[in-house]
Structure formats: C-alpha cells, structure tokens
Design a protein around this motif. Structure first.
Motif, short mmCIF file in Angstrom:
data_model
loop_
_atom_site.label_atom_id
_atom_site.label_comp_id
_atom_site.label_asym_id
_atom_site.label_seq_id
_atom_site.Cartn_x
_atom_site.Cartn_y
_atom_site.Cartn_z
N PHE A 170 0.82 -1.21 0.00
CA PHE A 170 0.00 0.00 0.00
C PHE A 170 0.86 1.27 0.00
CE2 PHE A 170 -2.11 3.44 2.31
CZ PHE A 170 -3.18 3.67 1.47
N LYS A 171 1.97 1.28 0.74
CA LYS A 171 2.82 2.47 0.77
C LYS A 171 3.35 2.79 -0.63
CE LYS A 171 4.51 2.11 5.50
NZ LYS A 171 5.70 1.94 6.36
N CYS A 172 3.68 1.75 -1.38
CA CYS A 172 4.18 1.95 -2.74
C CYS A 172 3.09 2.51 -3.65
CB CYS A 172 4.72 0.64 -3.32
SG CYS A 172 6.19 0.03 -2.48
N THR A 173 1.91 1.87 -3.64
CA THR A 173 0.85 2.34 -4.54
C THR A 173 0.39 3.75 -4.16
OG1 THR A 173 -0.82 1.15 -3.24
CG2 THR A 173 0.05 0.05 -5.20
N LYS A 174 0.35 4.06 -2.88
CA LYS A 174 -0.04 5.42 -2.44
C LYS A 174 1.00 6.43 -2.93
CE LYS A 174 -1.88 8.41 0.87
NZ LYS A 174 -1.66 9.62 0.11
N PHE A 175 2.28 6.10 -2.81
CA PHE A 175 3.35 7.00 -3.25
C PHE A 175 3.25 7.25 -4.75
CE2 PHE A 175 7.80 7.70 -4.63
CZ PHE A 175 8.07 8.84 -3.90
N ILE A 176 3.05 6.18 -5.53
CA ILE A 176 2.92 6.32 -6.99
C ILE A 176 1.67 7.13 -7.33
CG2 ILE A 176 2.64 5.12 -9.19
CD1 ILE A 176 4.11 2.71 -7.82
N PHE A 177 0.55 6.81 -6.70
CA PHE A 177 -0.70 7.53 -6.95
C PHE A 177 -0.53 9.02 -6.68
CE2 PHE A 177 -4.77 9.29 -5.68
CZ PHE A 177 -5.55 8.96 -6.78
N ASP A 178 0.13 9.36 -5.58
CA ASP A 178 0.34 10.77 -5.24
C ASP A 178 1.21 11.47 -6.28
OD1 ASP A 178 -1.24 10.44 -2.99
OD2 ASP A 178 0.45 10.34 -1.59
N LEU A 179 2.23 10.78 -6.80
CA LEU A 179 3.07 11.37 -7.86
C LEU A 179 2.28 11.54 -9.16
CD1 LEU A 179 6.43 9.47 -7.29
CD2 LEU A 179 6.03 11.92 -6.98
N VAL A 180 1.46 10.56 -9.50
CA VAL A 180 0.62 10.64 -10.69
C VAL A 180 -0.32 11.84 -10.58
CG1 VAL A 180 -1.30 9.48 -11.90
CG2 VAL A 180 0.77 8.21 -11.32
N LYS A 181 -0.91 11.99 -9.41
CA LYS A 181 -1.83 13.12 -9.18
C LYS A 181 -1.08 14.44 -9.24
CE LYS A 181 -5.29 14.69 -5.89
NZ LYS A 181 -5.94 14.44 -4.59
N LYS A 182 0.06 14.53 -8.58
CA LYS A 182 0.86 15.76 -8.54
C LYS A 182 1.25 16.23 -9.95
CE LYS A 182 5.31 17.53 -6.97
NZ LYS A 182 6.55 17.22 -6.25
N HIS A 183 1.58 15.28 -10.82
CA HIS A 183 2.05 15.62 -12.17
C HIS A 183 0.95 15.50 -13.23
CE1 HIS A 183 6.13 16.19 -10.84
NE2 HIS A 183 6.07 15.04 -10.21
N ASN A 184 -0.31 15.36 -12.75
CA ASN A 184 -1.47 15.33 -13.64
C ASN A 184 -1.33 14.26 -14.73
OD1 ASN A 184 -4.04 16.18 -14.37
ND2 ASN A 184 -3.24 17.68 -15.83
N LEU A 185 -0.98 13.04 -14.30
CA LEU A 185 -0.79 11.92 -15.22
C LEU A 185 -1.92 10.90 -15.16
CD1 LEU A 185 3.01 11.32 -14.48
CD2 LEU A 185 2.04 12.46 -16.49
N HIS A 186 -3.03 11.25 -14.50
CA HIS A 186 -4.09 10.27 -14.28
C HIS A 186 -4.75 9.76 -15.55
CE1 HIS A 186 -6.03 14.02 -14.67
NE2 HIS A 186 -6.24 14.28 -13.41
N ASP A 187 -4.61 10.45 -16.68
CA ASP A 187 -5.13 9.93 -17.95
C ASP A 187 -4.20 8.89 -18.56
OD1 ASP A 187 -7.40 11.49 -17.83
OD2 ASP A 187 -6.54 13.10 -19.06
N ASP A 188 -2.93 8.90 -18.12
CA ASP A 188 -1.91 8.02 -18.70
C ASP A 188 -1.51 6.85 -17.81
OD1 ASP A 188 -1.70 9.84 -20.87
OD2 ASP A 188 -0.33 11.07 -19.69
N VAL A 189 -1.80 6.96 -16.51
CA VAL A 189 -1.33 5.96 -15.55
C VAL A 189 -2.46 5.55 -14.62
CG1 VAL A 189 0.30 5.48 -13.66
CG2 VAL A 189 1.00 6.98 -15.56
N LYS A 190 -2.61 4.25 -14.45
CA LYS A 190 -3.52 3.71 -13.44
C LYS A 190 -2.68 2.89 -12.47
CE LYS A 190 -7.27 5.41 -15.07
NZ LYS A 190 -7.36 6.81 -14.78
N VAL A 191 -2.97 3.06 -11.19
CA VAL A 191 -2.20 2.41 -10.13
C VAL A 191 -3.12 1.45 -9.37
CG1 VAL A 191 -0.77 2.78 -8.08
CG2 VAL A 191 -0.81 4.51 -9.91
N TYR A 192 -2.66 0.21 -9.20
CA TYR A 192 -3.44 -0.80 -8.48
C TYR A 192 -2.59 -1.50 -7.44
CZ TYR A 192 -6.60 -0.35 -12.47
OH TYR A 192 -7.43 0.14 -13.44
N LYS A 193 -3.21 -1.75 -6.29
CA LYS A 193 -2.55 -2.55 -5.26
C LYS A 193 -2.93 -4.00 -5.54
CE LYS A 193 -2.40 -3.52 -0.35
NZ LYS A 193 -2.62 -4.95 -0.57
N SER A 194 -1.92 -4.80 -5.90
CA SER A 194 -2.17 -6.21 -6.19
C SER A 194 -0.85 -6.98 -6.15
CB SER A 194 -2.80 -6.36 -7.58
OG SER A 194 -2.99 -7.72 -7.89
#
Length: 180
Positions: A76-100
């Motif tokens: 979870f710490k990894c996916t949260k960190f990646i998700f926060d970076l994706v959000k910060k850099h406005n990459l949510h149309d290009d990147v999806k992050v999943y905990k699995s």
C-alpha cells in the motif's frame, strides 16, 4: 531518483524514509531507456509495470508519453506513493495504479501489453511465475517484450523466448520476446 527525459525531465523525487522498495538506479534506468528508444517505438503503447515500487519506471514511461501505463505493487505504501506522484504531475489519464500481488494480477488480467516490465524484490522467488504466466496467458501483444530486472545470481538464458541481457552496474535486465 530523477526523470531523465520527456515532459517531466529533471524532476527529482525521493521515497520516504523506510520505504519498502529498492528503486532502479538512475544509471541503469538511463541505459535501459536509451536501449528501448533505439530498438523499439515508444509511442502509443500499453505498458505494465509490475512490482512498481517507487514508480520510477512508470513515471519515466509517462514522462516520455509512451502510452498508457498500468502500475502494480502489492504494498500500500508503494501504490499510495505512486498515486500521489501521478496526481501531482497530472498523469491520471496516462497511468492507473493498483494494489495487487504481481502473480495474482497476471493470473486474472485479460489485458495484453506491448511492454511488461517487472522488478520483483531480488529475494522474491517469483521470476519463474511471472515469466510462465506472461507467455502461457499470451499477455504480450505481437512484437511485445517482457523485461525482468534482476540481480547477478539469476540466469535466464535457458528460459523460453529469452533474447538477451543488458547489465548496468549491479542491475541486470533480461529481455524476452516471442519469435516472429
């Protein structure tokens, strides 16, 4: 860690202290992407980053606008960190992050990919499972490539679809591709 090229070039980010992941070194990542850009088209791809950790590889692909990236990690710490970076850099149309879990994800996904990159913890013994599932389940698109980051102790030369290994210091990348 820094982004080497693209729209996020020179951006630096650091994982929090005590982060449960070992990022790919900048030296190895730069060598990997130089080789990828010289041998493959990095345009409009469907990319899977398994055991994504810090998101270092995910962000490098996204910065180069290589296509759509699915980033998977079981922590979870990894996916949260990646998700926060994706959000910060406005990459949510290009990147999806999943905990699995990587193996469970490969067992269930119906998607296919142009590049599957995986950097499992060196101590984890899931290289075989990842390799087997990618090819058994036909998860690579025609011309697609599986890249496994690994330590010196691993040897994949006898594995089906093995192509070559690139070494950058203590980091090794094994490449697998379906024969044409």
């Amino acid at each position: 860690m820094r982004i080497i090229r693209g729209k996020l070039k020179s951006q630096r980010f650091s994982a929090p202290k005590g982060f449960p992941s070992r990022p790919t070194t900048d030296f190895a990542k730069e060598g990997l992407f130089n080789m990828l850009e010289n041998q493959y088209s990095l345009i409009n791809l469907n990319i899977l980053d398994l055991c994504a950790g810090t998101g270092n590889i995910t962000l490098e692909f996204a910065s180069r606008e290589a296509g759509f990236i699915t980033s998977i990690d079981q922590n979870f710490k990894c996916t949260k960190f990646i998700f926060d970076l994706v959000k910060k850099h406005n990459l949510h149309d290009d990147v999806k992050v999943y905990k699995s879990d990587a193996v469970k994800f490969l067992q269930k996904t119906n998607d296919t990919y142009d590049i599957i990159f995986t950097d499992p913890p060196f101590a984890a013994d899931i290289h075989d499972d990842i390799h087997r599932l990618v090819f058994e389940r036909e998860l690579l698109n025609p011309g697609g490539v599986l890249i496994i980051e690994h330590g010196r102790e691993c040897n994949f030369e006898e594995y089906d679809h093995f192509q070559f290994v690139r070494k950058y210091g203590g980091v090794n990348f094994a490449f697998f591709q379906l024969e044409d």
